[in-house]
Structures are given as C-alpha cells and as structure tokens.
Design an enzyme around this catalytic site. Structure first.
Site, short mmCIF file in Angstrom:
data_model
loop_
_atom_site.label_atom_id
_atom_site.label_comp_id
_atom_site.label_asym_id
_atom_site.label_seq_id
_atom_site.Cartn_x
_atom_site.Cartn_y
_atom_site.Cartn_z
N HIS A 193 5.86 -119.96 -8.01
CA HIS A 193 4.67 -119.71 -6.94
C HIS A 193 4.05 -121.09 -6.94
CE1 HIS A 193 5.75 -115.61 -6.68
NE2 HIS A 193 5.53 -115.59 -8.08
N SER B 115 8.79 -123.14 -4.82
CA SER B 115 8.38 -121.95 -5.14
C SER B 115 9.40 -120.80 -5.21
CB SER B 115 7.48 -121.64 -3.90
OG SER B 115 6.62 -120.44 -4.08
N SER C 198 4.40 -117.52 -1.18
CA SER C 198 3.25 -117.72 -2.21
C SER C 198 3.11 -118.98 -2.37
CB SER C 198 3.98 -117.17 -3.55
OG SER C 198 4.90 -117.94 -3.85
N ASP D 105 10.74 -118.29 -12.64
CA ASP D 105 9.73 -117.20 -12.55
C ASP D 105 10.55 -115.94 -11.66
OD1 ASP D 105 8.06 -115.23 -11.67
OD2 ASP D 105 6.26 -116.70 -11.54
N GLU E 157 8.99 -116.71 -16.80
CA GLU E 157 7.94 -116.30 -16.56
C GLU E 157 7.56 -114.76 -16.39
OE1 GLU E 157 5.02 -118.04 -16.53
OE2 GLU E 157 3.54 -116.94 -15.50
N ASN F 123 7.31 -114.08 -20.65
CA ASN F 123 6.73 -112.56 -20.36
C ASN F 123 6.07 -111.92 -21.36
OD1 ASN F 123 5.93 -111.08 -17.88
ND2 ASN F 123 7.05 -109.52 -19.47
N LYS G 27 0.92 -113.41 -22.47
CA LYS G 27 1.28 -113.55 -21.14
C LYS G 27 1.05 -112.02 -20.50
CE LYS G 27 3.65 -113.79 -17.17
NZ LYS G 27 3.87 -112.61 -16.31
N ASP H 273 -2.00 -111.53 -17.96
CA ASP H 273 -1.52 -111.80 -16.70
C ASP H 273 -1.02 -110.68 -15.82
OD1 ASP H 273 0.55 -112.35 -14.65
OD2 ASP H 273 0.63 -114.47 -15.08
N ASN H 274 -0.11 -110.02 -16.43
CA ASN H 274 0.34 -108.76 -15.85
C ASN H 274 -0.74 -107.73 -15.48
OD1 ASN H 274 2.29 -110.12 -16.78
ND2 ASN H 274 3.96 -108.58 -16.78
N CYS I 52 -3.44 -108.87 -12.23
CA CYS I 52 -3.13 -108.06 -11.20
C CYS I 52 -4.78 -107.43 -10.89
CB CYS I 52 -2.29 -107.06 -11.44
SG CYS I 52 -0.60 -107.69 -11.38
N HIS J 144 8.14 -107.98 -8.46
CA HIS J 144 8.47 -109.28 -8.28
C HIS J 144 9.45 -109.56 -6.78
CE1 HIS J 144 9.17 -113.51 -9.21
NE2 HIS J 144 10.42 -113.28 -8.85
N HIS K 261 -3.01 -114.74 -9.19
CA HIS K 261 -4.02 -114.65 -10.23
C HIS K 261 -4.89 -115.77 -10.20
CE1 HIS K 261 -1.50 -111.48 -11.13
NE2 HIS K 261 -0.88 -111.81 -12.36
N SER L 235 -0.94 -117.70 -19.41
CA SER L 235 0.49 -117.76 -19.22
C SER L 235 1.18 -119.01 -19.45
CB SER L 235 0.80 -117.04 -17.61
OG SER L 235 0.24 -115.89 -17.57
N GLN M 92 4.28 -121.20 -21.31
CA GLN M 92 5.22 -121.75 -20.64
C GLN M 92 5.60 -123.10 -21.27
OE1 GLN M 92 7.72 -121.46 -18.80
NE2 GLN M 92 7.47 -119.55 -17.57
#
Ligand code: NAI
Length: 485
Positions: A55, A78, A83, A141, A202, A227, A232, A236-237, A241, A347, A406, A414, A418
């Site tokens: 993204h 992307s 996104s 990703d 990711e 992930n 992460k 992040d998740n 969210c 996703h 996010h 995250s 990476q």
C-alpha cells in the site's frame, strides 16, 4: 550517464503535501528513524534491489526512504487498487532532495483508483528494472509480486493456462497480463526468480500463500514471515484496525455507529481490533467464528457469538475480517436492512462475493463516491424489492480504500520488522533454507523497545538474581517461543 527516473503517479505537484505529511509521520515512527540512525552509515542494504508491493501510503513512503538510506535501490507499486495516497506516491518519486521538475526519488508506479489492468501493469513495472538489471529482494504485502515472479517463471516453461469462465475477474486480468508479457519476456521471469535472494511478507494472507508454496515444495527462495512477529500481528492487525476500521466507515458514510448492531465476521487479530473499534463507538457488536478458541475469546470479551444467517435482518453494519472467501454473499445481502453497510478489512475482496452481486440480474449499482473525485469508493446496490446495501471500497480492504489505513506509530513497528527482515535475508540469506521463517525473538523485542520511549514508558530491568530465578538473560529474550502474548 543519467537515465530518466521512471514512474507513474497521479501528480508530482502533490509531493509538497506528501512531504509535509511524511515529516509528521517520521516523528511518529521512532522504530524506522532509529534504524536509520543505527544503519545509516554502514548501509547494510547496499547492493539490494528491492521491489516493493505494499500500500503506497505516507507510512510506506517513510519505509521506502528508510530502505534507501540503508543503501538499497527500490522500485515500488501498491498492493491494492484503492490504497495509494497520491501525495505519498508523488513525494517518494520527487524524493527528499528533488523537485517536481527534477525528481530524484525512487521509481514508483501507483495511484488511487487503478483498474485491474493498471494494477498488474504497475506490479510488472516495479519488477522490471530494465536492461539486464534484476531485483534481488521482494518486499511483499499479500504476495502478489511474489506470485507474479513465480507464475511468470513457471509459465515461461509451460505456457499460460487458458482462461476459464469461472475464473475471477482478477485472475483473468492477471492471466492476460502475463500472457502479453510472455510474448517478449524471453526468459526474463525465470531470470528474475533466480535472482531473488529472499522475500519478506507483511500480511496474514500473503504468509498463508508462502506456507502453501513451502508445503508444495515450490518456494524457490527463503521467506521471512513479518506478519507473525509479535510486534506486527499483535499490534498492526489489532490496534491498527482498531484505529482505521471506524475511520474508513465514517469517512465513507458518516453514519452514526452508536447504538447500531455491527457484525464482525472472524475474531482473529484483525477481528479483535475491529470489534473493539466498533464497540468503542457504542455499537453493539456480534461476532461470527469457525474456531472455538476465538469464539470463546469473543464470548469472554462480552460479545455475542452467532451465525451470520441469524442476524442478517437485524444488523446495521457487517465487516469481514477472515482472510477467507465467500463470507458475505449476494443472497445474504438480499435479506439485509435498507442501507445496511457492508465492508471488508481482510486482504482480498472475495470475502464479500462481489462477483455474484455483479452477476445477479435485477441488482442495480449506483456509485455514491469514487476515488478520483472523493478519495474513496462507496456504492449503493439496490435489490429488486427496493432495499439497498452500501458496499464500501467494492469489497476491498475498506480501511485503506475509504480512509488512509493504519496510523504511523503502529506501522513503524510493522515496518521496523520489514527493514530488519530485509537486512537479514539480504546479508545472511545463505544461512536460510528455501523455507518460511519468523524473526528471532530478540529482534521482535528490539522493535518493541524502539517504540517505548516515544510513549514515555519506563521499562524495569531484571536483577541478576531475578533473571537467574526465571531463567532468562537480563537483556532478553524473555519468553520461550511458545509464549502467546
Ligand atoms: P487470523 O487468522 O488471526 O484471523 C482470521 C479469523 O477468521 C480466524 O480466527 C478464523 O478462524 C476466522 N474465520 C475463518 N473463516 C471464517 C468463517 N467462514 N466465518 C467466520 N470466521 C472465520 O488473521 P488476521 O491476522 O486477523 O487477518 C485477517 C485478514 O486481514 C487477512 O486477510 C490479513 O491479510 C488481513 N489484514 C488486513 C489488514 C488491514 O489493514 N486491512 C491488516 C492486517 C491484516
């Protein structure tokens, strides 16, 4: 000699806004900024040619410039048609030292509101380094860049399979793109595959694809499952969210969520954050699950766990978070309330059966907002009985399609994973088999450490005696690998 910088973005004039937003983001991304400090002079990524498919947001722009500062060359696309933040794409092309007339940043191929054809074209451009130059790393990703390389190489040997009527629109376009590419590729995809030293992935869905490749004996290079770093997926998740789900719903619809009934399908990491997000707005949240452990977790948090079929007529908002497909069908939507809101934060867009919605006769689509004019995608689908449902971002991940994804702070965690994973596979790839790995725990803990100061947290240090008593080193790692956080 200088070759002209290649790129395709909406408008380089947006780079000024993008740069301002990046400057704000950098302050919120302590992990990435301290990696720049730590590795900026040793340049561990010197010689890395990284193709990124992720993204193209402001946070990603800060990631890209971090990779560059660590010595990498980068090309980007992307990983979703909706996104991209056009100002972010413009800013990375112009670069910190360039100007609109003399861009000096990185080649980037991304804009908000790509067609599927354009999407795969962009991915191909990010992988095509020109004149005998090949990428040697992928930062993925969802796994689309990896898939393009692997399928391209496979089909250079076997030919592209015929398109079937039952294929999804996505797949048809993917097949067509590669069919065209293979007319002139002359072994290019095979050479690209053989040149890749590693991929860092990711998200949950992309990681699933990698483990499937590994089981089938078809993974040609080592892969790092970013992930499943704790810093992460458990941040992040969940918290990402929790921020961006309601942000997306509100920007798209402005509907009041308080008092409404919201159904969250799936109570994994994304589901947990999504449910909290809606509850915090005062919605009454219900959960659907197939896994008894996650279902029980939802019960313990006080959510009603139910089946989708039982609440279709009752609920106001439906959100899919499963990473699975055909969760909400057109038949389900036929039974919903007038102007029920349907969106996906997983996703891929097949969690909501958009294909069936398109195909079913008598259902009429009216576009309310679109990315070009309004910055997000909202459609109202009216059924023959006169009731409508509002579908966000055409069923694609709505937090990025209808909002900006996010926030920076959580993406810093995250993306620190990476960057560390890219360094590890690029520098030490030969120590790894052609398999999927997670980062060692001390690096996961390092990422967390890098984010504590910013929040004013003061960590307690173990005494030698305490460390011995629980059997861990004073400086960590503190937990065994089976610990679940
Ligand atoms: P997860 O595996 O932790 O959670 C998915 C949950 O859905 C599981 O608990 C599973 O049992 C449940 N599930 C599967 N089939 C179901 C069905 N038919 N009905 C009800 N529940 C079902 O995965 P995670 O990490 O929560 O990711 C979910 C999706 O979100 C993935 O596609 C991932 O790539 C994506 N993702 C999206 C983000 C975004 O910003 N939009 C951020 C992070 C992940």
């Amino acid at each position: 000699t200088t070759t002209k910088l290649q790129y395709k973005v909406k408008d380089l004039a947006l780079s000024k806004l993008g740069r301002h937003e990046m400057n704000l983001a950098e302050v919120e991304m302590p992990g990435l900024m301290s990696l720049r400090e730590e590795f900026g002079s040793s340049k561990p990524l010197k010689g890395a040619r990284i193709t990124g498919s992720l993204h193209m947001t402001i946070q990603t722009a800060v990631l890209i410039e971090t990779l560059v500062e660590l010595g990498a060359e980068v090309r980007w696309a992307s990983c979703n048609i909706f996104s991209t933040q056009d100002q972010a794409a413009a800013a990375v092309v112009v670069g910190p030292k360039g100007t609109v007339d003399n861009p000096q940043g990185v080649p980037c191929f991304a804009w908000k509101g790509e067609t599927l054809e354009e999407y795969w074209w962009c991915t191909e451009q990010a992988l095509n380094w020109g004149d005998g130059v090949l990428p040697n790393m992928i930062l993925d990703d969802g796994g689309d860049a990896t898939m393009m390389v692997l399928k391209g190489a496979e089909w250079e040997a076997t030919g592209v399979p015929a398109t079937k009527d039952s294929d999804s629109e996505e797949w048809k376009v993917f097949l067509a793109t590669l069919r065209k590419s293979l007319e002139t590729s002359n072994g290019h995809w095979t050479r690209t595959r053989d040149s890749i030293q590693g991929v860092t992935e990711e998200t949950t869905t992309g990681v699933l694809r990698l483990y499937q490749l590994q089981s089938a004996g078809k993974l040609p290079f080592p892969a790092m499952n970013v992930n499943d770093s704790v810093t992460k997926s458990k941040f992040d998740n969940v918290y990402g969210c929790r921020h961006s789900l309601v942000d997306g719903i509100m920007r798209a619809t402005d509907v009041m969520l308080s008092g409404k009934i919201a159904v969250v399908c799936g109570y994994g990491d994304v589901g947990k954050g999504s449910a909290q997000s809606l509850r915090a707005q005062g919605a009454r949240v219900m959960i659907t699950e197939i896994d008894p452990i996650c279902a029980l977790q939802a019960c313990m948090e006080g959510y009603e766990v139910t089946r989708l079929e039982d609440v279709l007529e009752e609920a106001d908002v439906f959100i899919t978070t499963t990473g699975n497909f055909n969760i909400i069908t057109a038949d389900h939507m036929a039974k919903m309330k007038h102007n029920a809101i349907v969106g996906n934060i997983g996703h891929f867009d097949n969690e909501i059966d958009m294909a069936q919605l398109e195909k079913t006769k008598g259902i009429v689509k009216v576009n309310i907002k679109n990315p070009v004019e309004h910055g997000n995608q909202v459609d109202q689908w009216t059924f023959p009985d006169g009731h409508s449902v509002i579908v966000l971002a055409e069923g694609r991940l709505l937090n990025l399609g209808c909002a900006t994804g996010h926030p920076s702070f959580v993406m810093s965690a995250s993306f620190s994973n990476q960057v560390i994973a890219q360094i590890e596979l690029f520098k030490n790839g030969e120590n790894y088999d052609k398999a999927v790995y997670v980062l060692p725990k001390h690096l996961d803990e390092k990422v967390a450490r890098l984010h504590l100061d910013k929040l004013g947290a003061k960590l307690t240090t173990l005494t030698k005696e305490q460390a011995d008593y629980i059997g861990v080193p004073i400086e960590g790692p503190y937990k065994p690998s089976h610990y679940r956080y």
